[in-house]
Design a protein around this motif. Structure first.
Motif, PDB file in Angstrom:
ATOM      1  N   TRP A   4     -15.114   7.688   3.258  1.00  0.00           N
ATOM      2  CA  TRP A   4     -16.145   7.625   2.220  1.00  0.00           C
ATOM      3  C   TRP A   4     -17.441   7.038   2.768  1.00  0.00           C
ATOM      4  O   TRP A   4     -18.539   7.469   2.390  1.00  0.00           O
ATOM      5  N   VAL A   7     -19.184   9.777   4.594  1.00  0.00           N
ATOM      6  CA  VAL A   7     -19.825  10.687   3.641  1.00  0.00           C
ATOM      7  C   VAL A   7     -21.132  10.091   3.126  1.00  0.00           C
ATOM      8  O   VAL A   7     -22.162  10.774   3.054  1.00  0.00           O
ATOM      9  N   ALA A   8     -21.098   8.803   2.781  1.00  0.00           N
ATOM     10  CA  ALA A   8     -22.296   8.133   2.269  1.00  0.00           C
ATOM     11  C   ALA A   8     -23.397   8.092   3.324  1.00  0.00           C
ATOM     12  O   ALA A   8     -24.577   8.339   3.023  1.00  0.00           O
ATOM     13  N   GLY A  11     -24.846  11.580   3.831  1.00  0.00           N
ATOM     14  CA  GLY A  11     -25.687  11.915   2.686  1.00  0.00           C
ATOM     15  C   GLY A  11     -27.021  11.201   2.735  1.00  0.00           C
ATOM     16  O   GLY A  11     -28.072  11.794   2.442  1.00  0.00           O
ATOM     17  N   THR A  33     -22.020  16.705   5.064  1.00  0.00           N
ATOM     18  CA  THR A  33     -21.488  15.890   3.969  1.00  0.00           C
ATOM     19  C   THR A  33     -20.482  16.687   3.146  1.00  0.00           C
ATOM     20  O   THR A  33     -19.388  16.197   2.834  1.00  0.00           O
ATOM     21  N   LEU A  37     -16.259  16.250   2.784  1.00  0.00           N
ATOM     22  CA  LEU A  37     -15.539  16.200   1.510  1.00  0.00           C
ATOM     23  C   LEU A  37     -14.394  17.217   1.486  1.00  0.00           C
ATOM     24  O   LEU A  37     -13.307  16.935   0.976  1.00  0.00           O
ATOM     25  N   LEU A 195     -25.326  14.187  -4.647  1.00  0.00           N
ATOM     26  CA  LEU A 195     -24.236  13.996  -3.691  1.00  0.00           C
ATOM     27  C   LEU A 195     -23.144  13.101  -4.281  1.00  0.00           C
ATOM     28  O   LEU A 195     -21.950  13.316  -4.021  1.00  0.00           O
ATOM     29  N   LEU A 196     -23.549  12.096  -5.069  1.00  0.00           N
ATOM     30  CA  LEU A 196     -22.561  11.234  -5.723  1.00  0.00           C
ATOM     31  C   LEU A 196     -21.681  12.045  -6.667  1.00  0.00           C
ATOM     32  O   LEU A 196     -20.465  11.834  -6.739  1.00  0.00           O
ATOM     33  N   HIS A 198     -20.819  15.252  -6.447  1.00  0.00           N
ATOM     34  CA  HIS A 198     -19.843  16.018  -5.661  1.00  0.00           C
ATOM     35  C   HIS A 198     -18.737  15.109  -5.140  1.00  0.00           C
ATOM     36  O   HIS A 198     -17.559  15.506  -5.116  1.00  0.00           O
ATOM     37  N   ALA A 199     -19.109  13.904  -4.713  1.00  0.00           N
ATOM     38  CA  ALA A 199     -18.114  12.968  -4.188  1.00  0.00           C
ATOM     39  C   ALA A 199     -17.134  12.556  -5.284  1.00  0.00           C
ATOM     40  O   ALA A 199     -15.924  12.461  -5.051  1.00  0.00           O
ATOM     41  N   THR A 202     -14.754  15.413  -6.100  1.00  0.00           N
ATOM     42  CA  THR A 202     -13.745  15.475  -5.031  1.00  0.00           C
ATOM     43  C   THR A 202     -12.739  14.336  -5.167  1.00  0.00           C
ATOM     44  O   THR A 202     -11.525  14.550  -5.040  1.00  0.00           O
ATOM     45  N   ALA A 203     -13.257  13.133  -5.444  1.00  0.00           N
ATOM     46  CA  ALA A 203     -12.383  11.972  -5.567  1.00  0.00           C
ATOM     47  C   ALA A 203     -11.405  12.114  -6.721  1.00  0.00           C
ATOM     48  O   ALA A 203     -10.297  11.553  -6.673  1.00  0.00           O
TER      49      ALA A 203
END
Length: 207
Positions: A4, A7-8, A11, A33, A37, A195-196, A198-199, A202-203
């Motif tokens: 994570w 990814v951050a 991004g 990014t 994911l 982007l948050l 999408h994260a 996914t999470a």
């Protein structure tokens, strides 16, 4: 945790590169990014199902749409790609449902959507048709994710619903920022929330 953080970081680099008008670097890191994911999704051996496939497809299409947007090319294809990604995400949520539909949720979302639309109407007067199309797609995405949350009552369900709400907020800010008047720190706010979202979506399949 390290996944994570990666990814951050990726991004953040893509957002900073976009602000510096380094379009190629921004496209590369935004695609990276999304790819990370996807890797996180498929690194979970217990995750096998249509929802994973639909979210994966949504991430891939989103990466394509982002690249087209950054280079300001093929606007119709770019818009269609964003719609396609949202459709993939909503399909992943709809296919998780097996119980009865909670009708007060779409009624509430529709009411909120109508109020927001009329509040934004003076700012998007030349973009009514695309805004309505994307708004309807995002509305049913919020509905699908909300149904999953109400049906499951889990943390993962709440993350998915929150992700779709943030994605809707990001799209609204983008319409105002790009086509009406700039928002202070708008690019960071829009790209960061995008982007948050999408994260979080996914999470919702990983956690």
């Amino acid at each position: 945790m390290w996944s994570w953080l990666s990814v951050a970081l990726s991004g953040f680099i893509s957002i900073s590169a976009s602000e510096s008008n380094q379009k190629m670097q921004a496209a590369v890191f935004k695609t990276l990014t999304m790819f990370m994911l996807v890797v996180m999704l498929w690194s979970q051996e217990s995750l096998v199902g249509l929802a994973v496939w639909w979210v994966t497809l949504g991430l891939i299409i989103s990466a394509l749409a982002d690249s087209l947007y950054l280079f300001n090319k093929h606007k119709r294809l770019c818009f269609s790609a964003y719609i396609g990604a949202q459709l993939c995400y909503s399909t992943s949520f709809w296919q998780q449902l097996s119980g009865e539909i909670v009708w007060w949720l779409p009624a509430m979302l529709l009411a909120i959507g109508i109020v927001v639309f009329f509040l934004m109407l003076p700012k998007i007067d030349k973009l009514i048709f695309p805004v309505v199309i994307m708004g309807m797609m995002l509305l049913q995405l919020n509905w699908a994710a909300g149904e999953v949350w109400l049906f499951s009552g889990t943390v993962s369900g709440s993350l998915g619903f929150l992700g779709t709400i943030i994605l809707t907020l990001s799209a609204g800010l983008l319409a105002v920022h790009d086509y009406r008047h700039p928002i202070a720190f708008g690019r960071y706010l829009i790209s960061g929330s995008y982007l948050l979202a999408h994260a979080l979506i996914t999470a919702s399949l990983i956690i």
